[in-house]
Design a protein around this motif. Sequence first.
Motif, PDB file in Angstrom:
ATOM      1  N   LYS A   1       0.841  -1.203   0.000  1.00  0.00           N
ATOM      2  CA  LYS A   1       0.000   0.000   0.000  1.00  0.00           C
ATOM      3  C   LYS A   1       0.874   1.251   0.000  1.00  0.00           C
ATOM      4  O   LYS A   1       0.628   2.191  -0.764  1.00  0.00           O
ATOM      5  CB  LYS A   1      -0.918  -0.017   1.224  1.00  0.00           C
TER       6      LYS A   1
ATOM      7  N   ASN B   1       2.589   1.637  -3.376  1.00  0.00           N
ATOM      8  CA  ASN B   1       1.616   2.054  -4.381  1.00  0.00           C
ATOM      9  C   ASN B   1       1.312   3.545  -4.256  1.00  0.00           C
ATOM     10  O   ASN B   1       1.151   4.244  -5.263  1.00  0.00           O
ATOM     11  CB  ASN B   1       0.346   1.212  -4.258  1.00  0.00           C
ATOM     12  N   GLN B   2       1.242   4.047  -3.022  1.00  0.00           N
ATOM     13  CA  GLN B   2       1.010   5.481  -2.819  1.00  0.00           C
ATOM     14  C   GLN B   2       2.186   6.304  -3.337  1.00  0.00           C
ATOM     15  O   GLN B   2       1.994   7.342  -3.965  1.00  0.00           O
ATOM     16  CB  GLN B   2       0.760   5.777  -1.341  1.00  0.00           C
TER      17      GLN B   2
END
Length: 142
Positions: A90, A93-94
């Motif tokens: 996560k 991905n950010q």
Amino acid sequence: MTALAAEQLIAQQLHNLQQLEELLSVEKEVLQKQSPQALTAVTEQKEALLKTIQQLDEQNAQNVVLKNEVKSGIHQHKIAEIEAILLRCKDKNQVNGQIIQQSSLAAERMKNSLLENHNRSSMTYNSKGKKSGGLSSLGIKA
């Protein structure tokens, strides 16, 4: 389904998520190098892997033996490892999303700068002394 099969499902999901984490690192490198062809390949790989992860997750959600084993804490270590990888994915991905956003802003600024320079160099005056040229010479209508 046996306990061994349940453990294999968890191991497969763990492996898939480890691959995703690696792929997100590759994606970041490709984004930084600004290589459209490589980005297309990485994006296709990522989409296929995400689909595989989702399918296995749905399969695991339907598995009664696996659910019971997870509730009883049998696979606690592997589940914790999966959750840690998910958090790292996560975050990566950010970061990749921020790189994409910054690249888009930079491209937009460059486009605007080029248009401004073109407008200045293409500005002319008609027979009545009015300005003409600009975006209309590019075929762009406001």
